[in-house]
Design an enzyme around this catalytic site. Structure first.
Site, PDB file in Angstrom:
ATOM      1  CG  ASP A  46      -0.336  -0.050   2.549  1.00  0.00           C
ATOM      2  OD1 ASP A  46       0.652  -0.797   2.711  1.00  0.00           O
ATOM      3  OD2 ASP A  46      -0.814   0.651   3.469  1.00  0.00           O
ATOM      4  CD  GLU A  50       4.043   0.388   6.752  1.00  0.00           C
ATOM      5  OE1 GLU A  50       4.922   0.632   7.596  1.00  0.00           O
ATOM      6  OE2 GLU A  50       3.604   1.273   5.990  1.00  0.00           O
TER       7      GLU A  50
HETATM    8 ZN   LIG Z   1       6.780   2.298   4.039  1.00  0.00          ZN
END
Ligand SMILES: [Zn+2]
Length: 386
Positions: free
Chosen positions: A74, A136
């Site tokens: 992401d 993340e």
């Molecule tokens: Zn990163």
């Protein structure tokens, strides 16, 4: 500029706009297909909605602990940022590769996928593995499901290399982070009669004052780790919302704040200190109105990373990537979770700079991508020898 294999993979990866709020499945399917073409099977671990997935793949002997190359798929949004280039198209200019995620961290993923494909035709004594995650950027959320799987696997990894951008320097530590939210409840009233009721913003200020006092005491007499720019645990208030009009006593106040802790400090103990302060503020306010209160909830937390520099696995990396100085990073990574959940030593090393990440016209230098390719080629050499 000629197109290296990693560069062409990077162009494909940037072309998938995997902003955290969006699906990453097209990117994951693309990587899965590239690996499958080399005979490498992938395991996908989906989120609860089925619109995002982690990918895990391994090449080499199945019964030997492997070296994991770990990255998040992401990227942060581009909303409100003044990009002069198309963010989801790779643009090459003056030795730089522009695009959202080029530095954080699709540049590393491109090199890692390339290394996996190379590895598939080699006789490895130790396996090379790829771990790609989702979500993340909102607090290392997605990788936890992948770790659930790896935790029960018969063989745990030997080493995990997290490819967050370090300009290919070796890092063995970063702080942990705990995100917190407070809701302060007062009671509305006419501002001319303010002392008859409880102002939620005032409660919020009392809590913020406690946060600042805790910070002051930590910076004076708390634990220290001089490897960091800021060598102690920090607390910070990022958002403070409330109030409707000047002549109304506000009944509600919302506060977002955080703790970024060094390994020495237990963030849960610090949360307990703040919760105790919230109870004191609540007790005082309830002498005026009974429903007044300050509530703190933990939104998200990931552990810090503090890999011992004397670990065999760190020596293993330094044997082909000599670095005298080993860094500690200001920003967090998924590495702390790999160590906490699997007991695996983690180093952070990846192309590009964190100062180029999360910004308009994000880029990675082409030379950094080449350095990462060279690093992974040396790693492959070690995996054949060891
Ligand atoms: Zn990163």
């Amino acid at each position: 500029m000629s197109m290296t294999r990693s560069l062409s993979i990077l162009a494909d990866l940037i072309g998938h706009p995997t902003v955290t709020r969006q699906t990453n499945l097209a990117l994951i399917e693309h990587v899965r297909a590239m690996l499958a073409a080399q005979g490498i099977a992938s395991t996908l671990v989906f989120d609860e909605t089925g619109t995002k997935a982690n990918l895990f793949a391994s090449t080499g002997p199945a019964d030997v602990p492997g070296v994991v190359l770990s990255g998040h798929t992401d990227v942060v949004p581009v909303d409100g940022q003044a990009w002069s280039l198309e963010p989801f198209t790779l643009t090459q200019r003056d030795g730089r590769l522009y695009g959202r995620g080029s530095a954080d961290m699709k540049g590393f993923i491109a090199c890692a996928v390339h290394a996996m494909m190379e590895a598939s035709s080699l006789r490895l004594k130790r396996p090379l593995q790829l771990a790609l995650s989702y979500d993340e950027e909102i607090g290392c959320v997605g990788v936890r499901r992948l770790l659930d799987l790896l935790e029960v696997a018969p063989v745990r990894p030997y080493l995990c290399i997290v490819g967050e951008p370090t300009m290919m320097r070796l890092a063995t530590g970063h702080k942990g982070k705990t995100a917190l939210h407070a809701t302060c409840h007062g009671r509305e009233g006419h501002s001319a009669q303010a002392p008859f009721t409880v102002n939620a913003l005032h409660l919020g200020c009392d809590l913020v004052n406690e946060v600042r006092q805790l910070q002051a005491s930590i910076s004076r007499q708390g634990g220290r780790d001089e490897a960091y720019d800021v060598p102690y645990t920090t607390l910070h208030v990022g958002k403070f919302n409330g109030g409707v009009a000047l002549n109304i006593v506000p009944n509600r106040c919302e506060i977002d704040f955080e703790i970024r802790n060094i390994a020495h400090d237990d963030p849960h103990a610090l949360v307990d200190v703040l919760k105790a302060a919230a109870s004191r503020i609540t007790a005082q306010a309830q002498t005026v109105v009974p429903e007044a209160r300050v509530e703190i909830v933990e939104v998200n937390s990931y552990p810090g990373l503090d890999t011992s520099r004397t670990q065999d696995a760190v020596d293993f990396v330094r044997s082909f990537h000599p670095e005298d100085e080993v860094l500690k990073l200001a920003f967090g990574t998924e590495g702390g979770l790999f160590t906490a959940r699997l007991g695996v030593p983690v180093v952070v090393c990846g192309p590009g700079s964190i100062t180029q990440a999360h910004k308009p016209d994000e880029f990675v230098e082409a030379a950094q991508l080449d350095q990462c390719d060279a690093f992974l080629a040396k790693l492959l050499g070690q995996l054949q020898a060891s």
